[in-house]
Design a protein around this motif. Structure first.
Motif, PDB file in Angstrom:
ATOM      1  N   MET A   1      66.294  66.657  74.368  1.00  0.00           N
ATOM      2  CA  MET A   1      67.486  67.899  74.008  1.00  0.00           C
ATOM      3  C   MET A   1      67.475  68.046  72.522  1.00  0.00           C
ATOM      4  O   MET A   1      67.234  67.239  71.763  1.00  0.00           O
ATOM      5  CB  MET A   1      68.681  67.519  74.440  1.00  0.00           C
TER       6      MET A   1
ATOM      7  N   ARG B   1      62.625  59.835  74.689  1.00  0.00           N
ATOM      8  CA  ARG B   1      63.639  60.030  75.433  1.00  0.00           C
ATOM      9  C   ARG B   1      64.556  59.024  75.465  1.00  0.00           C
ATOM     10  O   ARG B   1      65.773  59.264  75.563  1.00  0.00           O
ATOM     11  CB  ARG B   1      62.979  60.375  76.889  1.00  0.00           C
TER      12      ARG B   1
ATOM     13  N   TRP C   1      87.689  53.613  75.112  1.00  0.00           N
ATOM     14  CA  TRP C   1      86.797  54.965  74.741  1.00  0.00           C
ATOM     15  C   TRP C   1      86.760  55.729  75.876  1.00  0.00           C
ATOM     16  O   TRP C   1      86.425  55.283  77.032  1.00  0.00           O
ATOM     17  CB  TRP C   1      85.420  54.271  74.215  1.00  0.00           C
TER      18      TRP C   1
ATOM     19  N   GLU D   1      67.015  59.001  69.423  1.00  0.00           N
ATOM     20  CA  GLU D   1      66.399  59.999  70.515  1.00  0.00           C
ATOM     21  C   GLU D   1      66.544  61.406  69.699  1.00  0.00           C
ATOM     22  O   GLU D   1      65.866  62.492  70.050  1.00  0.00           O
ATOM     23  CB  GLU D   1      67.453  60.136  71.533  1.00  0.00           C
ATOM     24  N   GLY D   2      67.186  61.585  68.764  1.00  0.00           N
ATOM     25  CA  GLY D   2      66.801  63.023  68.041  1.00  0.00           C
ATOM     26  C   GLY D   2      66.161  63.042  66.820  1.00  0.00           C
ATOM     27  O   GLY D   2      65.906  63.909  66.231  1.00  0.00           O
TER      28      GLY D   2
ATOM     29  N   GLN E   1      69.071  68.660  68.843  1.00  0.00           N
ATOM     30  CA  GLN E   1      70.157  68.362  68.164  1.00  0.00           C
ATOM     31  C   GLN E   1      71.141  69.333  68.130  1.00  0.00           C
ATOM     32  O   GLN E   1      70.903  70.475  67.438  1.00  0.00           O
ATOM     33  CB  GLN E   1      69.639  67.820  66.799  1.00  0.00           C
ATOM     34  N   THR E   2      72.462  69.217  68.591  1.00  0.00           N
ATOM     35  CA  THR E   2      73.355  70.448  68.558  1.00  0.00           C
ATOM     36  C   THR E   2      74.187  70.312  67.354  1.00  0.00           C
ATOM     37  O   THR E   2      74.610  69.350  67.203  1.00  0.00           O
ATOM     38  CB  THR E   2      74.027  70.598  69.844  1.00  0.00           C
ATOM     39  N   LEU E   3      74.581  70.976  66.612  1.00  0.00           N
ATOM     40  CA  LEU E   3      75.500  71.089  65.639  1.00  0.00           C
ATOM     41  C   LEU E   3      76.776  71.391  66.152  1.00  0.00           C
ATOM     42  O   LEU E   3      76.940  72.450  66.864  1.00  0.00           O
ATOM     43  CB  LEU E   3      75.020  71.990  64.457  1.00  0.00           C
ATOM     44  N   ILE E   4      77.706  70.623  65.953  1.00  0.00           N
ATOM     45  CA  ILE E   4      79.147  70.729  66.432  1.00  0.00           C
ATOM     46  C   ILE E   4      80.070  71.027  65.320  1.00  0.00           C
ATOM     47  O   ILE E   4      79.704  70.486  64.235  1.00  0.00           O
ATOM     48  CB  ILE E   4      79.418  69.999  67.586  1.00  0.00           C
ATOM     49  N   GLN E   5      81.038  71.589  65.387  1.00  0.00           N
ATOM     50  CA  GLN E   5      82.019  71.778  64.480  1.00  0.00           C
ATOM     51  C   GLN E   5      82.880  70.541  64.540  1.00  0.00           C
ATOM     52  O   GLN E   5      83.074  69.576  65.265  1.00  0.00           O
ATOM     53  CB  GLN E   5      83.217  72.907  64.951  1.00  0.00           C
TER      54      GLN E   5
ATOM     55  N   LYS F   1      70.771  55.891  70.293  1.00  0.00           N
ATOM     56  CA  LYS F   1      71.323  57.472  70.344  1.00  0.00           C
ATOM     57  C   LYS F   1      70.615  58.114  69.375  1.00  0.00           C
ATOM     58  O   LYS F   1      69.934  59.351  69.790  1.00  0.00           O
ATOM     59  CB  LYS F   1      72.622  57.468  70.696  1.00  0.00           C
ATOM     60  N   THR F   2      70.797  57.695  68.088  1.00  0.00           N
ATOM     61  CA  THR F   2      70.244  58.414  66.999  1.00  0.00           C
ATOM     62  C   THR F   2      68.729  58.502  66.994  1.00  0.00           C
ATOM     63  O   THR F   2      68.161  59.644  66.652  1.00  0.00           O
ATOM     64  CB  THR F   2      70.519  57.832  65.555  1.00  0.00           C
TER      65      THR F   2
ATOM     66  N   ARG G   1      83.638  52.376  64.843  1.00  0.00           N
ATOM     67  CA  ARG G   1      84.829  52.957  65.190  1.00  0.00           C
ATOM     68  C   ARG G   1      85.808  51.791  65.848  1.00  0.00           C
ATOM     69  O   ARG G   1      86.881  51.775  65.716  1.00  0.00           O
ATOM     70  CB  ARG G   1      84.609  53.871  66.546  1.00  0.00           C
TER      71      ARG G   1
ATOM     72  N   LEU H   1      75.380  57.469  75.677  1.00  0.00           N
ATOM     73  CA  LEU H   1      74.023  57.485  75.729  1.00  0.00           C
ATOM     74  C   LEU H   1      73.634  58.537  76.826  1.00  0.00           C
ATOM     75  O   LEU H   1      72.319  58.613  76.931  1.00  0.00           O
ATOM     76  CB  LEU H   1      73.291  56.315  75.904  1.00  0.00           C
TER      77      LEU H   1
ATOM     78  N   PRO I   1      76.182  64.996  72.771  1.00  0.00           N
ATOM     79  CA  PRO I   1      75.230  65.608  71.530  1.00  0.00           C
ATOM     80  C   PRO I   1      74.865  64.400  70.558  1.00  0.00           C
ATOM     81  O   PRO I   1      75.705  63.146  70.493  1.00  0.00           O
ATOM     82  CB  PRO I   1      75.960  66.367  70.839  1.00  0.00           C
ATOM     83  N   VAL I   2      73.848  64.195  70.085  1.00  0.00           N
ATOM     84  CA  VAL I   2      73.346  63.086  68.977  1.00  0.00           C
ATOM     85  C   VAL I   2      74.128  62.960  67.804  1.00  0.00           C
ATOM     86  O   VAL I   2      74.749  62.042  67.488  1.00  0.00           O
ATOM     87  CB  VAL I   2      71.783  63.066  68.713  1.00  0.00           C
TER      88      VAL I   2
ATOM     89  N   VAL J   1      77.322  64.004  65.057  1.00  0.00           N
ATOM     90  CA  VAL J   1      78.758  64.301  65.170  1.00  0.00           C
ATOM     91  C   VAL J   1      79.192  65.291  64.029  1.00  0.00           C
ATOM     92  O   VAL J   1      80.230  65.941  64.261  1.00  0.00           O
ATOM     93  CB  VAL J   1      79.246  62.905  64.955  1.00  0.00           C
TER      94      VAL J   1
ATOM     95  N   ASN K   1      76.591  59.611  64.153  1.00  0.00           N
ATOM     96  CA  ASN K   1      76.820  59.596  65.552  1.00  0.00           C
ATOM     97  C   ASN K   1      78.161  59.118  65.864  1.00  0.00           C
ATOM     98  O   ASN K   1      79.159  58.892  64.846  1.00  0.00           O
ATOM     99  CB  ASN K   1      75.583  58.850  66.009  1.00  0.00           C
ATOM    100  N   TYR K   2      78.190  59.209  67.285  1.00  0.00           N
ATOM    101  CA  TYR K   2      79.464  58.657  67.726  1.00  0.00           C
ATOM    102  C   TYR K   2      79.973  57.553  67.160  1.00  0.00           C
ATOM    103  O   TYR K   2      81.552  57.317  67.288  1.00  0.00           O
ATOM    104  CB  TYR K   2      79.602  58.742  69.455  1.00  0.00           C
TER     105      TYR K   2
ATOM    106  N   ALA L   1      84.343  67.217  67.288  1.00  0.00           N
ATOM    107  CA  ALA L   1      83.395  65.847  67.339  1.00  0.00           C
ATOM    108  C   ALA L   1      84.209  64.910  68.482  1.00  0.00           C
ATOM    109  O   ALA L   1      85.337  64.585  68.240  1.00  0.00           O
ATOM    110  CB  ALA L   1      83.615  65.369  65.975  1.00  0.00           C
ATOM    111  N   PRO L   2      83.371  64.152  69.231  1.00  0.00           N
ATOM    112  CA  PRO L   2      83.933  63.395  70.004  1.00  0.00           C
ATOM    113  C   PRO L   2      84.254  62.226  69.376  1.00  0.00           C
ATOM    114  O   PRO L   2      85.120  61.183  69.833  1.00  0.00           O
ATOM    115  CB  PRO L   2      82.575  62.980  70.907  1.00  0.00           C
ATOM    116  N   SER L   3      83.976  62.027  68.120  1.00  0.00           N
ATOM    117  CA  SER L   3      84.583  60.756  67.308  1.00  0.00           C
ATOM    118  C   SER L   3      85.901  60.900  67.108  1.00  0.00           C
ATOM    119  O   SER L   3      86.773  59.917  67.043  1.00  0.00           O
ATOM    120  CB  SER L   3      84.132  60.444  66.075  1.00  0.00           C
TER     121      SER L   3
ATOM    122  N   LYS M   1      72.741  62.114  78.373  1.00  0.00           N
ATOM    123  CA  LYS M   1      72.158  63.223  77.698  1.00  0.00           C
ATOM    124  C   LYS M   1      73.263  64.288  77.237  1.00  0.00           C
ATOM    125  O   LYS M   1      72.851  65.148  76.383  1.00  0.00           O
ATOM    126  CB  LYS M   1      70.886  63.741  78.450  1.00  0.00           C
TER     127      LYS M   1
ATOM    128  N   GLU N   1      85.892  69.829  64.015  1.00  0.00           N
ATOM    129  CA  GLU N   1      87.254  69.480  65.210  1.00  0.00           C
ATOM    130  C   GLU N   1      86.934  68.927  66.615  1.00  0.00           C
ATOM    131  O   GLU N   1      87.481  68.372  66.940  1.00  0.00           O
ATOM    132  CB  GLU N   1      88.041  70.702  65.301  1.00  0.00           C
TER     133      GLU N   1
ATOM    134  N   GLU O   1      78.612  67.832  61.090  1.00  0.00           N
ATOM    135  CA  GLU O   1      77.713  68.851  60.420  1.00  0.00           C
ATOM    136  C   GLU O   1      76.923  68.416  59.096  1.00  0.00           C
ATOM    137  O   GLU O   1      77.794  67.630  58.325  1.00  0.00           O
ATOM    138  CB  GLU O   1      78.443  70.146  59.919  1.00  0.00           C
TER     139      GLU O   1
END
Lengths: 182, 427, 160
Positions: free
Chosen positions: B1, B384, A148, B89-90, B3-7, B86-87, C79, A153, A158-159, A161, C113-114, B11-13, A155, B9, A163
């Motif tokens: 911070m 946090r 990976w 935190e949002g 929660q940012t919406l990301i597209q 992580k979830t 994952r 974790l 982003p939380v 993934v 999440n990730y 996505a880090p996943s 900051k 494509e 939309e």
């Protein structure tokens, strides 16, 4: 054989005496003592942390490492705080030790020599935050796949993934998802 | 911070595709973990994979076997890693409670209580006495719930299959109570910061009384089946021993620690939610093997029943939620005539209550051990950092040490006796 | 007077091969023992005595994928677990079906999440989605009945 122990509640030792005793014993090694909501936190610089933990384990009888984790105080510098949550079984006391690390130098000496269960705990911190523990016998990822990229974790990751799907973007999200067909 | 919406494509996943995920460790890393005999082929490396009937979830064990004896056992966890920390935190403090249900999913109410206790400590909220007593009753029912699943699956792994069906039947009674109280069979999210979501329904005492009436006879049945059974004792006595010093050094808690002779129970040492109002005993073993851990947990059933009886007898009337409107929502009828209540309701639901800057640690004694929550507030309405001190994570670490020299069949008994829940280990 | 009336006295029924094969496949499904997380506990409850799954033909769960034909993905798929899941699906012989039990398997559930695959249909083709977090045992049984209805209607050429 199992015996039933029904002794009365052990009185929790007075945490008000603890900071003074620790300040006297470790005066030059700790930077600060914080007391918040009846919990004592020692802030220790990185160079002295193993000495402090060894003293706490051997002299002050904090024989169990309940937890070791990391907190990311992002806009602040130093950014990472490694927290050791200690517990003393004979004295029935809890204590926290905090080490602040900078973002540009995320390295720490390992506590595996002092408390054995720091092994997996430090692997988890390395996995999720990217803090490198020097001297750790087996520092590799534990919760995420071995290849990976990144440390989730922190900051800056982003939380969320995916939309949130509403009626106006559901078709677009569906079109882009890699559905398996066979 | 925020929660940012990301597209999708970006996505880090999507950075690690299915075909590329590397599960195995490299040869260099493996050399440090196994004995030199594995590298010459004298001992066999066996993978007890993530999907296996006896591993209680998705746990992967790399076993180095010399015939049937285990030379090294290396657990590989992370197959259920959910990123709950992580979830959380949002989410605001109230919205993060359903996430805590899903860490140790066999004892959901104890996770709720640990998180709510940490939030109450951080923000400084007082919980009314009726809510505290009800929390104690629900915690003890949850402990019985968790131990029933432990007993069922442990006995099933060792071979006593009928115990599994009996335990599931008993568990249905407790799940009926969960459903009556909160609406959901498992993930109740009933314990909220400040007290409980709402008062228990009118037939709650009858449901609890049914449990108290029926259980002692059923527990006697289980003991008749297993406790003096020579086959059970052959498979559990002397297996998976760990000494008291080792258990403390590895940070084990709960029945695993008490089975080795260490008297540590968070309910007695640092009582929370008025546990000090009740009389109960803590079973402490001596040998540190699978059989002693079994005896400790069986005795904990009886102690839980004792606590529930006392709590039901002493249950005071009153509110179940704190009066502090900045934290707890006002009753619905008040919103109709009080502007202040309306504003409080609005602020709580759009923004949530704010917590001060600082760190707290709050621990409860769940069925598995000391379940703690380390909460770091940053002055806003979202945490946090939320960290769960998972008892199964710490209890699983010495598996390699406990199983050295054991037979392959003993691994199954040892894992069952440690009572792990992979949701807790991997979070 | 059709053929059925004449032969009915001898204890013979006529039907199409498709319907017979569908009936046999639907009523004797062997699920793979694949419980991942909380939904697995509800699946175990569904198998236990109050909500009995063996009345629908699923008396036992096979641990080996080679011997099973239904994969109930019960729980969240991380994952790290995803390639293992695909591997198990590939090892199952035809005909095989997949039930995505619970919200996490259907769409990622509470966890956006990730670490969690957002819906197990990114990895394996799913036949029935059962919603709930976790779905009650009755809901799972409803999903299984829908799957049985689906199997009974399948054409013979589907699994060639």
């Amino acid at each position: 054989m199992v015996k039933l122990v029904s002794e009365p509640i052990r009185p929790v030792a007075d945490t008000r005496d603890l900071p003074q005793a620790l300040r006297q014993a470790l005066s030059d090694k700790i930077s600060e003592v914080v007391i918040f909501r009846d919990e004592v936190t020692l802030i220790v610089p990185r160079e002295h942390v193993i000495e402090v933990l060894t003293h706490l384990r051997d002299v002050q009888q904090f024989n169990m490492l309940t937890d070791e984790t990391c907190v990311d105080y992002y806009p602040r510098e130093p950014r990472f705080g490694i927290l050791y949550q200690l517990y003393s079984l004979p004295r029935n006391l809890r204590l926290r030790v905090k080490v602040m690390l900078s973002e540009y130098d995320p390295k720490m000496p390992t506590a595996v020599g002092v408390y054995r269960n720091a092994n997996w705990l430090e692997r988890e911190i390395y996995d999720l935050f990217g803090i490198h523990f020097e001297g750790h016998p087996d520092l590799r990822r534990i919760l995420l796949p071995a290849n990976w990229q990144g440390h989730p974790l922190r900051k800056e990751v982003p939380v969320a993934v995916e939309e949130n799907a509403f009626s106006f973007n559901r078709a677009r999200i569906d079109a882009q998802k890699p559905y398996a067909t066979e | 911070m925020e929660q940012t919406l990301i597209q999708v494509e970006d996505a880090p996943s999507n950075q690690v595709r299915l075909e590329d995920v590397q599960l195995d460790i490299t040869f260099e890393q493996l050399k440090r973990l196994v004995s030199p005999r594995a590298l010459t082929g004298e001992t066999m490396l066996l993978n007890m994979g993530p999907q296996h009937p006896s591993t209680h979830g998705v746990l992967r064990l790399l076993l180095e076997l010399d015939g049937e004896t285990i030379v090294n056992c290396i657990p590989d966890i992370g197959y259920l890693h959910t990123g709950i920390e992580k979830t959380a935190e949002g989410k605001t403090y109230l919205k993060a409670i359903p996430l805590t249900d899903r860490t140790d999913y066999l004892a959901p109410m104890s996770n709720n209580l640990a998180f709510c206790g940490a939030v109450e400590k951080l923000v400084g909220i007082e919980v009314p006495l009726r809510a505290q007593y009800l929390r104690v009753i629900l915690m003890e029912l949850t402990r019985m719930n968790s131990h029933l699943v432990w007993l069922g699956t442990h006995a099933l792994d060792i071979g006593a299959m009928s115990v599994f069906l009996y335990c599931m039947r008993e568990r249905e009674m407790i799940l009926d109570i969960y459903e009556a109280v909160s609406g959901a069979r498992m993930m109740s999210s009933y314990i909220r910061p400040g007290g409980l979501w709402r008062d228990v329904p009118a037939h709650f005492p009858q449901l609890v009384q049914r449990v108290l009436d029926v259980f002692p006879a059923r527990l006697l049945e289980y003991e008749k089946l297993l406790k003096e059974n020579p086959m059970w004792k052959e498979r559990t006595v002397g297996v998976g021993k760990i000494s008291a010093e080792d258990a403390i050094a590895w940070g084990m808690t709960g029945p695993c620690l008490r089975g080795s002779g260490v008297n540590y129970d968070v309910r007695k040492a640092q009582p929370y939610s008025s546990y000090d109002h009740f009389e109960f005993s803590v079973p402490v073993g001596s040998a540190g093997d699978v059989y002693d851990r079994y005896l400790c947990r069986m005795e904990e059933f009886h102690q839980s029943l004792k606590i529930i009886r006392q709590a039901m007898a002493k249950l005071p009337p009153g509110p179940v939620m704190t009066d502090d409107r900045k934290v707890a929502p006002p009753p619905k009828h008040e919103i109709a005539y009080s502007m202040e209540s309306l504003i409080h309701h609005f602020k709580l639901w759009t923004e949530g209550f704010k917590a001060p800057e600082g760190e707290v640690y709050f621990a409860v004694e769940s069925g598995k051990g000391e379940y703690g929550v380390l909460l770091s507030g940053d002055g806003s309405s979202k945490p946090r950092r939320v960290h769960f001190r998972a008892p199964s994570f710490h209890n699983l670490q010495p598996l390699g040490e406990m199983s050295k020299g054991a037979l392959l069949a003993d691994i199954v008994a040892i894992i069952g006796s440690i009572d792990i829940v992979l949701g807790d280990v991997d979070r | 007077m059709g053929l059925e009336q004449k032969l009915g006295n001898m204890g013979v029924v006529t039907t199409s091969l498709e319907k017979a094969v569908g009936w046999a496949r639907a009523n004797a499904i062997w699920p793979l023992l694949f419980g991942l997380a909380c939904c697995a506990i509800e699946m175990m409850s569904a198998q236990a005595s109050r909500y009995d799954l063996s009345r629908f033909g699923m008396e036992l769960m096979r641990a080996s994928p080679r011997q099973s034909d239904l994969m109930i993905v019960a729980g969240r798929v991380s994952r790290k677990m995803a390639p293992v899941l695909r591997n198990l699906y590939d090892q199952m012989p035809d005909p095989k079906w997949v039930i995505a039990m619970g919200d996490c398997a259907s769409c990622g559930g509470v966890f956006n999440n990730y670490a969690i695959v957002q819906g197990v249909d990114e990895i394996v083709p799913v036949d029935v989605y059962v919603a709930g977090c976790p779905p009650r045992p009755e809901t799972l049984i409803d999903g299984i009945l829908k799957l049985q209805a689906k199997i009974k209607q399948e054409p013979l050429t589907k699994w060639q």
